[in-house]
Design a protein around this motif. Structure first.
Motif, PDB file in Angstrom:
ATOM      1  N   GLN A 142       1.619  -3.777  14.096  1.00 32.21           N
ATOM      2  CA  GLN A 142       1.010  -2.706  13.042  1.00 32.21           C
ATOM      3  C   GLN A 142       1.009  -1.375  13.490  1.00 32.21           C
ATOM      4  O   GLN A 142       1.062  -0.297  12.933  1.00 32.21           O
ATOM      5  CB  GLN A 142      -0.360  -3.254  12.985  1.00 32.21           C
ATOM      6  N   HIS A 194     -11.556  -1.150   4.080  1.00 25.95           N
ATOM      7  CA  HIS A 194     -10.626  -1.130   3.256  1.00 25.95           C
ATOM      8  C   HIS A 194     -10.566  -1.670   2.037  1.00 25.95           C
ATOM      9  O   HIS A 194     -10.356  -2.472   1.741  1.00 25.95           O
ATOM     10  CB  HIS A 194      -9.388  -2.193   3.999  1.00 25.95           C
ATOM     11  N   GLU A 226       3.555   1.599   2.323  1.00 29.33           N
ATOM     12  CA  GLU A 226       3.660   0.403   1.683  1.00 29.33           C
ATOM     13  C   GLU A 226       3.324  -1.092   2.661  1.00 29.33           C
ATOM     14  O   GLU A 226       3.724  -1.953   2.281  1.00 29.33           O
ATOM     15  CB  GLU A 226       4.739   0.408   0.772  1.00 29.33           C
ATOM     16  N   PHE A 227       2.861  -0.780   3.672  1.00 35.07           N
ATOM     17  CA  PHE A 227       2.592  -1.719   4.777  1.00 35.07           C
ATOM     18  C   PHE A 227       2.268  -2.920   4.173  1.00 35.07           C
ATOM     19  O   PHE A 227       2.657  -4.063   4.461  1.00 35.07           O
ATOM     20  CB  PHE A 227       1.858  -1.200   5.957  1.00 35.07           C
ATOM     21  N   TYR A 228       0.937  -2.923   3.329  1.00 32.27           N
ATOM     22  CA  TYR A 228       0.412  -4.106   2.650  1.00 32.27           C
ATOM     23  C   TYR A 228       0.641  -4.016   1.175  1.00 32.27           C
ATOM     24  O   TYR A 228       0.171  -4.994   0.677  1.00 32.27           O
ATOM     25  CB  TYR A 228      -1.038  -3.578   2.768  1.00 32.27           C
ATOM     26  N   TYR A 255     -10.170 -11.459   0.553  1.00 32.17           N
ATOM     27  CA  TYR A 255      -9.100 -10.919  -0.202  1.00 32.17           C
ATOM     28  C   TYR A 255      -9.008 -11.891  -1.438  1.00 32.17           C
ATOM     29  O   TYR A 255      -8.329 -11.324  -2.522  1.00 32.17           O
ATOM     30  CB  TYR A 255      -7.964 -10.892   0.806  1.00 32.17           C
ATOM     31  N   VAL A 275      -1.585  -1.913  -3.136  1.00 32.24           N
ATOM     32  CA  VAL A 275      -2.376  -1.295  -2.092  1.00 32.24           C
ATOM     33  C   VAL A 275      -2.160   0.098  -1.719  1.00 32.24           C
ATOM     34  O   VAL A 275      -3.412   1.146  -1.922  1.00 32.24           O
ATOM     35  CB  VAL A 275      -2.305  -2.021  -0.904  1.00 32.24           C
ATOM     36  N   ARG A 276      -1.141   0.744  -1.841  1.00 28.98           N
ATOM     37  CA  ARG A 276      -0.976   2.264  -1.550  1.00 28.98           C
ATOM     38  C   ARG A 276      -1.386   2.893  -2.813  1.00 28.98           C
ATOM     39  O   ARG A 276      -2.179   3.964  -2.564  1.00 28.98           O
ATOM     40  CB  ARG A 276       0.734   2.398  -1.183  1.00 28.98           C
ATOM     41  N   ASN A 299      -7.972   2.131   5.309  1.00 28.03           N
ATOM     42  CA  ASN A 299      -7.113   1.745   6.391  1.00 28.03           C
ATOM     43  C   ASN A 299      -5.764   2.956   6.498  1.00 28.03           C
ATOM     44  O   ASN A 299      -5.221   3.159   5.101  1.00 28.03           O
ATOM     45  CB  ASN A 299      -6.343   0.394   6.473  1.00 28.03           C
ATOM     46  N   ARG A 350      -7.786  -2.720  -0.512  1.00 27.08           N
ATOM     47  CA  ARG A 350      -6.969  -4.143  -0.164  1.00 27.08           C
ATOM     48  C   ARG A 350      -7.371  -5.193  -1.091  1.00 27.08           C
ATOM     49  O   ARG A 350      -6.592  -6.541  -1.031  1.00 27.08           O
ATOM     50  CB  ARG A 350      -6.942  -4.298   1.322  1.00 27.08           C
ATOM     51  N   SER A 394      -2.689   1.890   4.736  1.00 26.84           N
ATOM     52  CA  SER A 394      -2.416   1.598   3.218  1.00 26.84           C
ATOM     53  C   SER A 394      -1.840   3.124   2.714  1.00 26.84           C
ATOM     54  O   SER A 394      -1.365   3.194   1.557  1.00 26.84           O
ATOM     55  CB  SER A 394      -3.892   1.409   2.903  1.00 26.84           C
TER      56      SER A 394
END
Length: 246
Positions: free
Chosen positions: A217, A153, A186-188, A128, A192-193, A180, A156, A183
């Motif tokens: 998760q 993913h 807005e978890f990441y 990443y 990302v979203r 994912n 990400r 994604s």
């Protein structure tokens, strides 16, 4: 009439009989489940969504998670034995891996120490923090070994977010993309979203998966809400994943 409110649906309501092809539910070999008890808790949580089929994909990452087919299969057998002890006969689980494209990747590929998905797919990732310098060469070597690369993913990798051209170039190389499901929230993070939605809208995503490592998760996955419009785009990807890997 202009509608201020757009109806939302919960993604979890559409995952029954889904085949999760990217997760970290094998015990004790990476940053996912630490114990068999953790693995069973995750599997029970997935069962509440109607998900009973898994391809476990622990990391193979040089100097961090130096897994091999032996360590992965041993962990799989440990989990399968525990499933039998608990009479969880409705759970189907296979083992593959998520391969980091690092300095050691081409060595393990050449020595047939990779863990493909269903014999001919290979799940790959990059750091990443920065792109792998040998990524393009590795993709060529994967093709030479008659595997189809699936890029885990793609949404990400922050350094790709403002370079949609790079995503399109990867697709031209024959790389398939796995999104994912988290994604879609807005978890990441928002970026990302945003990138995930761009990739979906441009038709660049091929498969979807959970990439779940822990119960937190999984809890958030159960809470992902999406619009009717996005659901129409995601359902074919869910169905394609089931069709290809069931």
């Amino acid at each position: 009439m202009f509608h201020i409110f757009t109806k939302k649906r919960f993604l979890a309501d559409y995952l029954e009989n889904f085949v999760d092809i990217h997760n970290h539910i094998l015990p004790g070999i990476d940053d996912g489940a630490k114990t068999v008890a953790d693995s069973l808790s995750l599997i029970q949580g997935f069962s509440e969504l109607g998900i009973h089929r898994f391809v476990a994909t622990p990391h193979i990452m040089h100097n961090f998670y130096d897994n091999t087919p032996t360590t992965i299969v041993n962990s799989l057998h440990e989990l399968k034995n525990e499933l039998l002890k608990n009479d969880l006969t409705d759970v189907s689980i296979e083992a593959s891996a998520e391969h980091m494209i690092d300095a050691n990747f081409e060595n393990i590929l050449e020595n047939d120490e990779v863990m493909p998905l269903r014999r001919n797919y290979l799940l790959i990732e990059m750091s990443y923090l920065q792109p792998s310098l040998n990524f393009n060469d590795a993709v060529q070597q994967i093709a030479a070994k008659r595997y189809f690369p699936i890029f885990a993913h793609p949404e990400r990798y922050m350094y790709l977010h403002n370079h949609m051209k790079s995503y399109r170039e990867y697709k031209k190389q024959g790389i398939q993309f796995q999104l994912n499901l988290l994604s879609l929230s807005e978890f990441y993070g928002r970026d990302v979203r945003k990138t995930a939605l761009k990739l979906v809208n441009e038709g660049l995503i091929d498969f979807v998966a959970s990439d779940v490592h822990n119960l937190n998760q999984l809890k958030h996955l159960k809470e992902v809400a999406i619009s009717d419009g996005l659901l129409k785009s995601i359902l074919p990807l869910i169905e394609r994943t089931i069709y290809e890997f069931y």
